[in-house]
Design a protein around this motif. Structure first.
Motif, PDB file in Angstrom:
ATOM      1  N   VAL A 157       4.435 -24.009 -27.251  1.00  0.00           N
ATOM      2  CA  VAL A 157       5.468 -23.214 -26.678  1.00  0.00           C
ATOM      3  C   VAL A 157       6.725 -23.385 -27.405  1.00  0.00           C
ATOM      4  O   VAL A 157       7.421 -22.203 -27.852  1.00  0.00           O
ATOM      5  CB  VAL A 157       5.771 -23.638 -25.284  1.00  0.00           C
ATOM      6  CG1 VAL A 157       7.078 -23.094 -24.658  1.00  0.00           C
ATOM      7  CG2 VAL A 157       4.638 -23.402 -24.314  1.00  0.00           C
ATOM      8  N   LEU A 158       6.968 -24.551 -27.863  1.00  0.00           N
ATOM      9  CA  LEU A 158       8.243 -24.604 -28.728  1.00  0.00           C
ATOM     10  C   LEU A 158       8.242 -23.806 -29.867  1.00  0.00           C
ATOM     11  O   LEU A 158       9.026 -23.445 -30.313  1.00  0.00           O
ATOM     12  CB  LEU A 158       8.410 -26.073 -29.069  1.00  0.00           C
ATOM     13  CG  LEU A 158       8.641 -27.304 -28.029  1.00  0.00           C
ATOM     14  CD1 LEU A 158       8.910 -28.500 -28.687  1.00  0.00           C
ATOM     15  CD2 LEU A 158      10.039 -26.724 -27.453  1.00  0.00           C
ATOM     16  N   ALA A 159       6.929 -23.785 -30.546  1.00  0.00           N
ATOM     17  CA  ALA A 159       6.645 -23.094 -31.898  1.00  0.00           C
ATOM     18  C   ALA A 159       6.885 -21.395 -31.465  1.00  0.00           C
ATOM     19  O   ALA A 159       7.737 -20.695 -32.274  1.00  0.00           O
ATOM     20  CB  ALA A 159       5.353 -23.047 -32.454  1.00  0.00           C
ATOM     21  N   MET A 160       6.040 -21.118 -30.684  1.00  0.00           N
ATOM     22  CA  MET A 160       5.959 -19.502 -30.394  1.00  0.00           C
ATOM     23  C   MET A 160       7.096 -19.022 -29.591  1.00  0.00           C
ATOM     24  O   MET A 160       7.386 -17.933 -29.591  1.00  0.00           O
ATOM     25  CB  MET A 160       4.605 -19.216 -29.850  1.00  0.00           C
ATOM     26  CG  MET A 160       3.397 -19.783 -30.338  1.00  0.00           C
ATOM     27  SD  MET A 160       3.264 -19.392 -32.220  1.00  0.00           S
ATOM     28  CE  MET A 160       2.672 -17.760 -32.148  1.00  0.00           C
ATOM     29  N   LYS A 161       7.525 -19.876 -28.542  1.00  0.00           N
ATOM     30  CA  LYS A 161       8.404 -19.200 -27.588  1.00  0.00           C
ATOM     31  C   LYS A 161       9.949 -19.485 -27.771  1.00  0.00           C
ATOM     32  O   LYS A 161      10.730 -18.617 -27.874  1.00  0.00           O
ATOM     33  CB  LYS A 161       8.229 -19.651 -26.157  1.00  0.00           C
ATOM     34  CG  LYS A 161       9.062 -18.955 -24.826  1.00  0.00           C
ATOM     35  CD  LYS A 161       8.035 -17.878 -24.211  1.00  0.00           C
ATOM     36  CE  LYS A 161       8.986 -17.140 -23.089  1.00  0.00           C
ATOM     37  NZ  LYS A 161       9.174 -15.961 -23.600  1.00  0.00           N
ATOM     38  N   VAL A 162       9.973 -20.851 -28.384  1.00  0.00           N
ATOM     39  CA  VAL A 162      11.386 -21.380 -28.710  1.00  0.00           C
ATOM     40  C   VAL A 162      12.029 -20.752 -29.875  1.00  0.00           C
ATOM     41  O   VAL A 162      12.956 -20.595 -30.077  1.00  0.00           O
ATOM     42  CB  VAL A 162      11.357 -22.612 -28.085  1.00  0.00           C
ATOM     43  CG1 VAL A 162      13.007 -23.352 -28.615  1.00  0.00           C
ATOM     44  CG2 VAL A 162      11.145 -22.840 -26.806  1.00  0.00           C
ATOM     45  N   SER A 163      11.099 -20.846 -30.822  1.00  0.00           N
ATOM     46  CA  SER A 163      11.539 -20.795 -32.189  1.00  0.00           C
ATOM     47  C   SER A 163      10.876 -19.584 -32.963  1.00  0.00           C
ATOM     48  O   SER A 163      10.473 -18.653 -32.415  1.00  0.00           O
ATOM     49  CB  SER A 163      11.133 -22.007 -33.150  1.00  0.00           C
ATOM     50  OG  SER A 163       9.645 -21.934 -33.628  1.00  0.00           O
TER      51      SER A 163
END
Ligand SMILES: Nc1ncnc2c1ncn2[C@@H]1O[C@H](COP(=O)(O)OP(=O)(O)O)[C@@H](O)[C@H]1O
Ligand SMILES: [Mg+2]
Lengths: 260, 154, 267
Positions: B24-30
């Protein structure tokens, strides 16, 4: 006067001696890690007590930290008419700093202290000695699986913390304060760099996991084998871990984000 | 010592949750997704001064992002900044006489390259050079010039 | 050749000499008792033999190998052939009795679970605790824990076994059984046994040879019969448990009346 200098010297020597023992222990633990892949069930067991049992506190703390960030950030940003940037603020704070640091502090308090107490008690009840005499090396059989479990758990816990925290920030920002959800996510995505921010945060949490688990295991293994000794070792784990986390955080931050 | 099934299941769930959070941090946040479509072509532009431009700064055209800065070097002969732009493959109809300028998003925001389309019939392709460039506005210089001209005027 | 050969052993705790030139031979297939007042260093001696402590001077050979010059892995190989029964039992507290006894088998062999089970039940049966196999270590009394530890110490059929105070905390019945058991195992399995104890009667009953330690030295050695007939006052006092005699009851230090009269009040 001389006495003061002498006791200072003795203290210094003691510190160096402990540091030396700590590093020797770390070497031995690391030497025991490869063979763990043949007996991964030992690690799974420790992942359960080190990692799984820390999830709840990480979830709850992460959610609240994110919600507070949402509130405070909004109050500041709204003065500049920049509340659309709330997502950026929440995400960057969590991913770069609060996620790795706060979850490591919680991890030290929840799992680190438990590890120290467990190992210290095993030492004081001669369980470690007993293993040695059964030709089972306690460093490899007891310490190494715990070390690997801590090392694996920490980045996962930090990621959960950050993700839940961002969700908490979104709940407050969008649900409570009415920040546009499209702006919240798109600005966040535009300004949060996968490599600079997310990956560096993950690297931080890996370093913290390594250091906290190491401190916890060393304190337990080196504890004076009495109930008082184990109690003091447990306290030291939490205090030294906190120092190590915050100090290392400064160093890592300077290395990672310093030369912009 | 044999572990119960439930231990294995909870550990599995824990590891999965951690990986999902990372995902999620990779795809959605960053901006991790940006990396995937970065196949494209590279062109070069020389600037007198790039100010605070950085590698991976955005390249836009009419406000739409069409690429990123791939590399920044100093030209050893002209002492200008030698900037390599990575333009996305889908934007393959950018005229060769396009101009590149360095702008600042907001007063103190980050710097990016803006492209203004020219009128040529030929399009930029891999390895081409953008000839028309305008350097970054350096705030100190602007203020300095302003004060200087004021002083001269009096 | 003796199985364990201790020569000129010196060992210090701080400035205090726990051993000050000790020579001991432990012969194969025999039961050797090491006796002495508490605090003389009997437990320390066993730890030295097991390679957990290092002597300041002198050598300890087990089966022809100098314990303290072995590499880590050689030492662990040697330990597989030594059993040790700790004073406290030293059972692992996070697993039950069965798993404790199975622990060395599972660590050192790849036997199938069914065989592990048979072996463990056999060993537990011999110490009378087969039906206590599902209890956790914390649910055992001290005496029971020691019996479980005994079962665990012999699971891998070692060549020698060291007992640290096996009789303390046992009721008369299990004491009798235990004495019997140690004796039987020694004869049946060809074990070499080292018993550390200050229970004179029980130890003298089964020991083939006794060393008496005091003040860091071997005071007397010989078969139980020889010791009982010894002319030394010291030996007589210890063997009969008399309160007065040359064996000091007190930890060495200043005179009591001096202490009372000139003692500064500290802390
Ligand atoms: N870890 C230690 N540090 C300092 N002194 C110790 C330690 N362990 C034991 N001692 C001392 O060594 C002596 C011998 O202890 P031990 O071998 O346990 O005696 P025992 O003959 O009763 O088994 C005791 O007087 C004790 O004070
Ligand atoms: Mg003892």
């Amino acid at each position: 006067m001389i006495d003061t200098i002498r006791s200072l010297g003795r203290w210094g020597l003691g510190v160096f001696e402990r540091l030396g023992r700590g590093h020797l222990l770390l070497l031995e633990i690391l030497r025991g890690v490869p063979e763990l892949f043949l007996r991964f069930s030992l690690v799974i067991q420790q992942l359960s007590s080190v990692g799984v049992h820390s999830v709840l506190i990480i979830l709850i703390s992460g959610l609240f930290v994110g919600m507070v960030l949402g509130l405070q950030g909004y109050n500041t940003l709204v003065d500049f008419g920049a509340e659309e940037s709330l997502g950026v603020l929440v995400a960057l704070s969590l991913v770069r700093e609060l996620g790795p640091v706060v979850s490591a502090l919680l991890f030290a308090g929840r799992a680190g202290s438990a590890l120290t107490a467990e190992i210290g008690l095993m030492k004081s009840t001669e369980q470690l000695s007993g293993m040695e005499m059964m030709a089972v090396d306690p460093v490899r059989r007891v310490l190494a699986p715990r070390f690997l479990a801590g090392f694996i758990s920490m980045p996962l816990l930090a990621a959960i913390f950050s993700a839940v925290g961002i969700f908490g920030g979104f709940l407050v920002g969008h649900g409570l304060l009415g920040v546009d959800d499209g702006a919240f996510w798109s600005q966040m995505q535009a300004k949060t760099d996968w490599y600079e921010d997310v990956l560096n945060g993950v690297i931080k949490s890996i370093v913290f996991g390594f250091v906290v688990t190491w401190i916890a295991l060393f304190e337990g293994y080196d504890a004076t084998p009495t109930s008082e000794g184990v109690g003091r070792a447990t306290t030291r784990t939490v205090v030294h871990s906190a120092f190590a986390i915050l100090g290392l955080d400064f160093v890592l931050t300077a290395l990672m984000f310093g030369d912009v | 010592m044999r572990q119960s099934k439930s231990t294995e299941i909870t550990v599995g769930m824990f590891v999965a949750a951690g990986l999902v959070a990372l995902f999620v941090l990779a795809m959605k946040v960053s901006n991790f997704t940006d990396f995937t479509d970065e196949t494209g072509y590279q062109v070069v532009a020389e600037f007198e001064n790039i100010g605070g431009l950085k590698v991976r700064s955005p390249v836009t055209m009419a406000g739409v992002r069409v690429g990123r800065v791939a590399a920044i070097d100093l030209s050893p002969t002209t002492y200008n900044a030698h900037v390599t732009l990575n333009l996305y493959g889908s934007f393959d109809t950018i005229p060769t006489d396009t101009a590149a300028s360095i702008y600042t998003a907001g007063l103190l925001g980050e710097q990016y390259i803006g492209l203004e389309a020219g009128a040529e019939e030929e399009f930029l392709k891999d390895g081409d050079v953008i000839e028309l460039t305008q350097p970054a506005l350096v705030l100190e210089q602007v203020i300095g010039q302003f004060l200087f001209s004021k002083a001269e005027g009096e | 050749m003796p199985l364990v050969k201790i020569r000129d052993l010196h060992f210090y705790r701080g400035n205090r000499a726990i051993f000050d030139g000790v020579n001991i031979d432990i012969h194969r297939g025999k039961i050797t008792a090491i006796m002495g007042p508490s605090g003389t260093g009997k437990t320390t001696l066993l730890r030295l033999i097991g390679g957990q402590l290092h002597p300041d001077k002198g050598t300890i050979e087990v089966d022809g190998q100098n314990v303290h010059t072995l590499s880590h892995s050689e030492l662990y190989e040697l330990r597989k052939r030594m059993g040790m029964l700790f004073q406290s039992g030293a059972l692992l507290t996070d697993i039950n009795v069965f798993d404790n006894v199975a622990f060395p088998i599972r660590e050192h062999t790849k036997l199938p679970e069914t065989m592990v089970r048979d072996l463990v039940l056999m060993k537990l049966q011999s110490v009378g605790l087969r039906c206590a196999r599902n209890l956790m270590a914390s649910e055992l009394s001290g005496g029971m824990a020691r019996r479980v530890a005994l079962a665990r110490a012999v699971t891998l059929d070692p060549m020698m076994i060291m007992y640290d105070e096996p009789f303390t905390g046992q009721d008369p019945i299990s004491m009798g059984t235990l004495v019997n058991l140690i004796h039987r195992m020694n004869d049946a399995m060809g074990l070499t046994s080292v018993i550390v104890s200050h229970d004179v009667a029980e130890t003298a009953e089964i020991a083939d040879y006794i060393y008496l330690l005091s003040g860091g030295k071997v005071i007397e050695k010989g078969s139980p019969v020889q010791l009982k007939r010894s002319s030394s006052q010291w030996v007589q006092q210890f063997m009969q448990g008399l309160p007065d005699g040359p064996v000091p009851f007190h930890y060495p230090g200043t005179d009591f009346s001096d202490d009372l009269l000139n003692g500064e009040v500290s802390a």
